[in-house]
Design an enzyme around this catalytic site. Sequence first.
Site, mmCIF file in Angstrom:
data_model
loop_
_atom_site.group_PDB
_atom_site.id
_atom_site.type_symbol
_atom_site.label_atom_id
_atom_site.label_comp_id
_atom_site.label_asym_id
_atom_site.label_seq_id
_atom_site.Cartn_x
_atom_site.Cartn_y
_atom_site.Cartn_z
ATOM 1 C CD GLN A 47 -47.135 -1.476 59.016
ATOM 2 O OE1 GLN A 47 -46.614 -1.096 58.694
ATOM 3 N NE2 GLN A 47 -48.439 -0.519 58.966
ATOM 4 C CG ASP A 51 -48.494 3.386 57.948
ATOM 5 O OD1 ASP A 51 -48.088 2.404 58.104
ATOM 6 O OD2 ASP A 51 -48.611 3.714 56.599
ATOM 7 C CB SER A 106 -47.006 -0.667 55.518
ATOM 8 O OG SER A 106 -46.570 0.232 56.161
#
Length: 297
Positions: A285, A210, A235
């Site tokens: 993502q 991430d 995110s």
Amino acid sequence: MDATLQYLLGLLDLEPIEQDIFRGASHDWVVPRVFGGQVAAQALVAACRTVPEERLPHSLHSYFLRPGDPGAPIVYTVDRIRDGRSFTTRRVVAVQHGQPIFHLSASFQPAEEGLEHQEPMPSAPDPETLPTADELLPRHAHRFLDPAVVDLLLEARRAIDLRYVDEPPFATAGRPREPRSQVWFRVNGKLDGDRDTPVAHLCLGTYVSDMTLLDSVLLAHGRGGWTVGDIVGASLDHAMWFHRPFRADEWLLYDTDSPSSQGGRGLAHGRIFTRDGRLAVTVMQEGLMRVPRAGRA
């Protein structure tokens, strides 16, 4: 083992408080919200705690629902959705202050032989030839909205040796380029003893996944991100497919690109390769990518 790596492993060592219920802490450095990679990694740890050791996660799909409070513990509840002959499914909900902040579904499978192929690893310079975070970040402190962010980022990444192949978004703001980014990463230290398990490496890889994934979206538009104040970002979801074994304490190449951005959102695709060229993980993502109102024409 490096002390910062010990601290990170401690964060991932959740406290069991009831059957299929676990509690996790957050980093003790001050940030606006809990780092998404931490929540995803802790949720995967919780799921793994309820699955036989011979079954490892092959995929996860998750949503970030609310910002996490770094000053409060996170409670993870695991639902045992299915225990089949070949696959196991778990659902995990992370809760703070009585509200869900994160949701994860993970699927597990024992080792199995089958058809095999992969994309070739892209070219990249050796990680040892690239600047460390301690060398790179202070060099660009003047570009940040708040130069104190440099110390925050260095502290946040102390357990991770992360090296950019090309200049990161915060160093190239105002100069759009190809929506692609590459970083090498590994944890600072070697896992050993009872901490050197396949699950530990998978969860550490989830944690790092991430960190720079949305950089490719920013690069396409010459944006520096939240650190320079030209993007409000977060995110929104996170998906991973684990293809082949890897060690998080050995160099891994994170190659990312962005196929699209629209509607205040940007989509990023990532591939994690071992140094010898094996495709270990695929990541997708979508992130919030809003231009601050003051910066709109």
